[in-house]
Design a protein around this motif. Structure first.
Motif, PDB file in Angstrom:
ATOM      1  N   TRP A 124      72.431  20.839  75.270  1.00  0.00           N
ATOM      2  CA  TRP A 124      72.707  21.394  76.567  1.00  0.00           C
ATOM      3  C   TRP A 124      74.195  20.902  76.821  1.00  0.00           C
ATOM      4  N   GLY A 125      74.799  20.189  75.865  1.00  0.00           N
ATOM      5  CA  GLY A 125      76.245  19.689  75.847  1.00  0.00           C
ATOM      6  C   GLY A 125      76.322  18.481  76.808  1.00  0.00           C
ATOM      7  N   ILE A 126      75.244  17.797  77.067  1.00  0.00           N
ATOM      8  CA  ILE A 126      75.308  16.429  77.523  1.00  0.00           C
ATOM      9  C   ILE A 126      75.128  15.449  76.541  1.00  0.00           C
ATOM     10  N   SER A 127      76.144  14.398  76.436  1.00  0.00           N
ATOM     11  CA  SER A 127      76.367  13.484  75.241  1.00  0.00           C
ATOM     12  C   SER A 127      76.127  11.884  76.018  1.00  0.00           C
ATOM     13  N   TYR A 128      75.398  11.116  75.423  1.00  0.00           N
ATOM     14  CA  TYR A 128      74.994   9.718  75.723  1.00  0.00           C
ATOM     15  C   TYR A 128      75.418   9.027  74.741  1.00  0.00           C
ATOM     16  N   VAL A 129      75.722   7.569  75.140  1.00  0.00           N
ATOM     17  CA  VAL A 129      76.037   6.397  74.290  1.00  0.00           C
ATOM     18  C   VAL A 129      75.304   5.319  74.705  1.00  0.00           C
ATOM     19  N   GLU A 130      74.612   4.356  74.016  1.00  0.00           N
ATOM     20  CA  GLU A 130      74.045   3.305  74.620  1.00  0.00           C
ATOM     21  C   GLU A 130      74.835   2.133  74.547  1.00  0.00           C
ATOM     22  N   TYR A 131      74.931   1.277  75.611  1.00  0.00           N
ATOM     23  CA  TYR A 131      75.720   0.109  75.767  1.00  0.00           C
ATOM     24  C   TYR A 131      74.864  -1.076  76.347  1.00  0.00           C
ATOM     25  N   ASP A 132      75.277  -2.235  75.922  1.00  0.00           N
ATOM     26  CA  ASP A 132      74.655  -3.513  76.571  1.00  0.00           C
ATOM     27  C   ASP A 132      74.828  -3.626  78.073  1.00  0.00           C
ATOM     28  N   GLN A 133      73.749  -3.461  78.910  1.00  0.00           N
ATOM     29  CA  GLN A 133      73.860  -3.332  80.329  1.00  0.00           C
ATOM     30  C   GLN A 133      74.122  -4.808  80.935  1.00  0.00           C
ATOM     31  N   THR A 134      74.161  -5.769  79.891  1.00  0.00           N
ATOM     32  CA  THR A 134      74.222  -7.054  80.706  1.00  0.00           C
ATOM     33  C   THR A 134      75.841  -7.146  80.784  1.00  0.00           C
ATOM     34  N   GLY A 135      76.970  -6.384  80.277  1.00  0.00           N
ATOM     35  CA  GLY A 135      78.088  -6.410  80.367  1.00  0.00           C
ATOM     36  C   GLY A 135      78.798  -4.890  80.957  1.00  0.00           C
ATOM     37  N   GLU A 136      80.093  -4.843  80.701  1.00  0.00           N
ATOM     38  CA  GLU A 136      80.765  -3.731  81.375  1.00  0.00           C
ATOM     39  C   GLU A 136      80.267  -2.427  80.637  1.00  0.00           C
ATOM     40  N   PRO A 137      80.247  -1.398  81.484  1.00  0.00           N
ATOM     41  CA  PRO A 137      79.762  -0.112  80.888  1.00  0.00           C
ATOM     42  C   PRO A 137      80.872   0.708  80.284  1.00  0.00           C
ATOM     43  N   PRO A 138      80.849   1.371  79.266  1.00  0.00           N
ATOM     44  CA  PRO A 138      81.848   2.114  79.084  1.00  0.00           C
ATOM     45  C   PRO A 138      82.339   3.420  79.840  1.00  0.00           C
ATOM     46  N   ASP A 139      83.452   4.067  79.770  1.00  0.00           N
ATOM     47  CA  ASP A 139      83.675   5.008  80.816  1.00  0.00           C
ATOM     48  C   ASP A 139      82.587   6.221  80.503  1.00  0.00           C
ATOM     49  N   ALA A 140      82.136   6.686  81.732  1.00  0.00           N
ATOM     50  CA  ALA A 140      81.109   7.953  81.393  1.00  0.00           C
ATOM     51  C   ALA A 140      81.112   8.384  82.800  1.00  0.00           C
ATOM     52  N   ASP A 141      80.502   9.817  82.957  1.00  0.00           N
ATOM     53  CA  ASP A 141      80.304  10.276  84.280  1.00  0.00           C
ATOM     54  C   ASP A 141      78.901   9.849  84.906  1.00  0.00           C
ATOM     55  N   ILE A 142      77.999   9.356  83.927  1.00  0.00           N
ATOM     56  CA  ILE A 142      76.760   8.654  84.540  1.00  0.00           C
ATOM     57  C   ILE A 142      76.520   7.511  84.007  1.00  0.00           C
ATOM     58  N   VAL A 143      76.031   6.272  84.640  1.00  0.00           N
ATOM     59  CA  VAL A 143      75.731   5.027  83.964  1.00  0.00           C
ATOM     60  C   VAL A 143      74.152   5.076  84.165  1.00  0.00           C
TER      61      VAL A 143
END
Ligand code: PLP
Length: 316
Positions: free
Chosen positions: A90-109
């Protein structure tokens, strides 16, 4: 106690006007009673859904669109990454990140407090600085241990199938938000998509909330003690426990042998019920998590009886 009204329709009034309830896909009395009780606990506007995944789906339908990027806490509930993977079409993309630190730029965290099954906690300060919509899955913490809206979450998600109802007999999800526009948008998608709670599951939430504090105190006391004993067991190489709630994960060499050797503890999926459950998560999640990881949800049974069962299973 209020009897559960399972009607799907309520007749219009004498002028032909719909009353407060008219079709259960939009609202029903048991749902509204449970939403009022959960909203009070969370300090926001609660909405119920057919399941936790139903709640997650409603959030994504309401707030994502083609081009939306999602930063997802790594090793959080497997179903969330699976759903986001399906929505890539549907054109929604996601990346996984370590939530104990700073999230990368994204529309939704999208964070999980604590993450099931690795039991990390999000960095709230970093989330408060982030430009995106912050969604927090607080299934494992419950409102007893976390007021996620106060910490900075814009939308709280629960699988109420777990601790909130607490008996492994109700499939239910919830969202909570303080923003009336977001709430209205969620409600619109819920009704239009029909991701609505069953009245009996909603009634189970009302009952579950009545005993939530006492149950969570007991889950925590038992899990904390078992985590301590597991730490000292020679067959256990690593124990993860955040210090609250009933979920522990620990690593052993042969998780299948251990999980199939218990007698009191159910070798079953899910968590948060009065009966303890344990399973190897590798069967579902593959190499996303350590191969030897066992997820254990401490129920309300006697702690020594649970330890005796775990000990004999670990011998196996
Ligand atoms: N979120 C978490 C943290 C979960 O553990 C689960 C289910 O295990 C879900 C969401 C999905 O909830 P449900 O199974 O009620 O759809």
């Amino acid at each position: 106690m209020e009897p559960v009204d399972r009607s799907t329709i309520w007749p219009y009034d004498e002028r032909g006007e719909p009353g407060r309830f008219y079709y259960s896909r939009y609202d029903h009395p048991a749902g509204v009673a449970a939403e009022t009780a959960l909203g009070r606990r969370e300090g926001g506007d609660a909405l119920l859904y057919a399941s936790g995944m139903g709640a997650e789906t409603a959030v994504l339908l309401a707030f994502a669109r083609p081009g939306t990027t999602v930063a997802l806490a790594e090793c959080c509930y497997y179903g969330t990454s699976k759903l986001l993977g399906l929505l890539e079409g549907w054109g929604i993309s996601y990346v996984e990140y370590d939530q104990t630190g700073e999230p990368p730029d994204a529309d939704i965290v999208w964070v999980e407090a604590p993450a099931n099954p690795v039991l990390t906690m999000p960095d709230w300060e970093a989330l408060r600085r982030h430009r995106g919509l912050v969604v927090c899955d607080a299934t494992v913490a419950t409102p007893v241990y976390l007021q996620a809206l106060d910490e900075g979450a814009d939308v709280v998600v629960h699988s109420a199938t777990k601790f909130l109802t607490g008996s492994h007999d109700a499939l239910l999800g919830a969202t909570v938000t303080r923003d009336p526009e977001r709430s209205a948008r969620l409600r619109e998608f819920r009704g239009s998509a029909g991701i609505v709670s069953a009245p009996d599951a909603a009634a189970a939430l009302v009952r579950g909330l009545d005993t939530l504090d006492e149950r969570m105190a007991r889950h925590t006391e038992t899990a904390a003690e078992l985590a301590r004993r597991l730490e000292e067991h020679p067959a256990v190489s690593l124990v993860r426990y955040p210090g609250f709630s009933g979920l522990i994960s620990f690593d052993v060499e042969d998780p299948r042998a251990v999980e199939t050797s218990t007698e009191l503890i159910l070798n079953a999926t899910s968590l948060g019920g009065a009966r303890s459950t344990m399973e190897s998560r590798h069967r579902w999640e593959g190499d996303r998590i350590p191969a030897g990881l066992l997820r254990f949800s401490a129920g309300l049974e006697d702690v020594d009886a649970l330890w005796a069962d775990l000990e004999q299973a670990l011998e196996a």
